[in-house]
Design a protein around this motif. Structure first.
Motif, short mmCIF file in Angstrom:
data_model
loop_
_atom_site.label_atom_id
_atom_site.label_comp_id
_atom_site.label_asym_id
_atom_site.label_seq_id
_atom_site.Cartn_x
_atom_site.Cartn_y
_atom_site.Cartn_z
N PRO A 1 9.24 -50.40 30.48
CA PRO A 1 9.65 -51.75 30.09
C PRO A 1 10.50 -51.78 28.82
O PRO A 1 11.51 -52.49 28.76
CB PRO A 1 8.30 -52.48 29.91
N GLY A 2 10.09 -51.03 27.80
CA GLY A 2 10.86 -51.01 26.55
C GLY A 2 12.25 -50.44 26.72
O GLY A 2 13.23 -50.95 26.16
N MET A 3 12.37 -49.38 27.53
CA MET A 3 13.68 -48.77 27.77
C MET A 3 14.56 -49.70 28.60
O MET A 3 15.76 -49.84 28.34
CB MET A 3 13.51 -47.43 28.47
N ARG A 4 14.01 -50.35 29.59
CA ARG A 4 14.80 -51.23 30.45
C ARG A 4 15.28 -52.47 29.69
O ARG A 4 16.39 -52.97 29.94
CB ARG A 4 13.99 -51.64 31.68
N ALA A 5 14.46 -52.97 28.79
CA ALA A 5 14.83 -54.15 28.01
C ALA A 5 15.81 -53.83 26.89
O ALA A 5 16.42 -54.75 26.32
CB ALA A 5 13.57 -54.80 27.43
N GLY A 6 15.98 -52.55 26.57
CA GLY A 6 16.87 -52.17 25.48
C GLY A 6 16.21 -52.23 24.11
O GLY A 6 16.86 -52.01 23.10
N ASP A 7 14.89 -52.49 24.10
CA ASP A 7 14.16 -52.50 22.82
C ASP A 7 13.97 -51.08 22.32
O ASP A 7 13.97 -50.83 21.11
CB ASP A 7 12.81 -53.19 22.99
N ALA A 8 13.75 -50.15 23.25
CA ALA A 8 13.67 -48.73 22.91
C ALA A 8 14.93 -48.04 23.43
O ALA A 8 15.45 -48.39 24.48
CB ALA A 8 12.43 -48.10 23.54
N TRP A 9 15.42 -47.08 22.67
CA TRP A 9 16.64 -46.35 23.04
C TRP A 9 16.35 -44.91 23.46
O TRP A 9 17.19 -44.26 24.05
CB TRP A 9 17.61 -46.32 21.86
#
Length: 387
Positions: free
Chosen positions: A256-264
């Motif tokens: 979820p974090g990677m897909r949302a762009g919150d995590a790189w």
């Protein structure tokens, strides 16, 4: 009105055809059909001839109406369990875990409620020693064919000649990078950890799982992924505590974090890397050149499983290559079964995320059994998470 078999009399041919038509129209479930016609206690041969039972060995067993499986995030095609319910009447509750330590603690506490679970290769010997895993009754797993399994990935399911677990899939542990956000090429765990404290500050995730998080911190210093040496673990802890303030999150559910762009950038397993890259081509999957982990996940049955008949039925269903291939296409991890590989599309078999070059696989290590219960690693992970 004709009596059903449940009332003690055999069903008439006319009534049988009527119930068969209702089944085909979807007016009754397969489970009701079996009860009304008496096939639930008839021979497996009849059930197989009619094509209504996916697991004929269970024709005379009561599977109940529900069961529970413990597994990993983003690891199954939900339609698999819906299809299993349609064919057997058994609803599958899916419990998702972030680490083998969590699974072990739950099983040791007793009453997990699981009738099937997905342990990683290095944990199986511990489960056997603790007496909390079921030696598999292979007569109930007609869809499994050990001769079709890749022996590189299957050995740890068998202990002293007894099979305790059968393989689900294999993979590697690397890291995923959003190359639109972090454009500098990376090829090592040293670069992963250094970037987490620089360009990836506040945008990096690591697993909530000591084997991989500690193991890949050890690789930064050139140590074994499985090291239990106090001085080497101290160096890994020093790095982890230095990195901790720069992390976005410590979690094994990082999609979820990677897909949302919150995590790189995130520590990542093969299947997640394949799923992320498929949907977001800018996300690359990297295997650290220093080494890291190669793994096999298995299916196993807890000794205190509350619904063993359904556990075996689901496991046998999942061993069917036509079912398994859909699972592999959905979750993105490579198969250990040659029958499944023969059904996979060419582009899957040629995907370098799923099937890396031999030189990238060579330095990887399977997790060591001792790491699961080593107090030094457990305490290190607890200090890291609480820092």
């Amino acid at each position: 009105m004709s009596k059903s078999y449940r009332d003690g009399l055999p069903i008439s041919p006319e009534k049988f055809v009527d119930q068969l038509m209702r089944l085909k129209r979807g007016s009754i479930s397969r489970r009701d059909f079996l009860g009304l016609t008496g096939l639930g206690v008839a021979t497996a041969v009849m059930a197989r001839e009619l094509g209504i039972m996916p697991t004929p060995a269970f024709a005379a067993e009561n599977l109940g109406d529900r069961m529970s499986i413990a597994t990993w995030p983003n690891y199954h095609d939900p339609q698999t369990f819906e299809n299993f319910k349609s064919e057997t009447g058994v609803a599958v509750e899916v419990n998702v875990f972030g680490s083998n330590e969590e699974m072990l603690a739950k099983l040791q506490a007793g009453g997990s409620g699981w009738s099937l679970f997905v342990p990683t290769n290095y944990t199986i010997s511990t489960y056997k020693k603790l007496g909390i895993i079921e030696p598999l009754d292979m007569a109930k797993l007609g869809n499994f064919d050990g001769s079709q399994e890749d022996v590189r990935f299957t050995a740890e399911g068998t202990i002293d000649g007894t099979i305790y677990a059968v393989p689900k899939n294999w993979g590697t542990t690397g890291f995923a990078v959003n190359t639109k956000k972090l454009s500098k090429p990376m090829s090592s765990w040293k670069e992963f950890w250094d970037t987490a404290m620089a360009e990836g500050d506040g945008r990096t995730m690591v697993h909530d799982y000591q084997l991989t998080t500690i193991g890949n911190a050890l690789k930064y210093h050139g140590y074994s992924f499985n090291s239990l040496k106090q001085d080497e673990l101290a160096k890994a802890e020093e790095l982890l505590l230095k990195v901790k303030p720069h992390l976005f999150a410590v979690s094994s559910d990082y999609q979820p974090g990677m897909r949302a762009g919150d995590a790189w950038m995130t520590m990542c397993w093969t299947n997640d890397g394949a799923q992320l890259h498929r949907d977001m081509p800018e996300i690359a999957y990297v295997l650290g050149k220093e080494g890291g982990e190669i793994w096999t996940d298995f299916y196993a049955i807890p000794k205190d499983a509350p619904n063993k008949p359904a556990g075996y039925a689901l496991l046998n269903y999942l061993m069917n290559p036509k079912v398994a291939v859909k699972e592999h296409l959905a979750n993105g991890a490579p198969s250990t079964d040659a029958r499944v590989n023969a059904l996979l599309p060419k582009e899957v078999l040629e995907n370098p995320i799923l099937y890396p070059a031999a030189d990238l696989l060579k330095p990887l290590e399977f997790g060591a059994a001792a790491t699961l219960t080593d107090p030094g690693r457990a305490e290190l992970m607890a200090r890291f998470k609480s820092a």
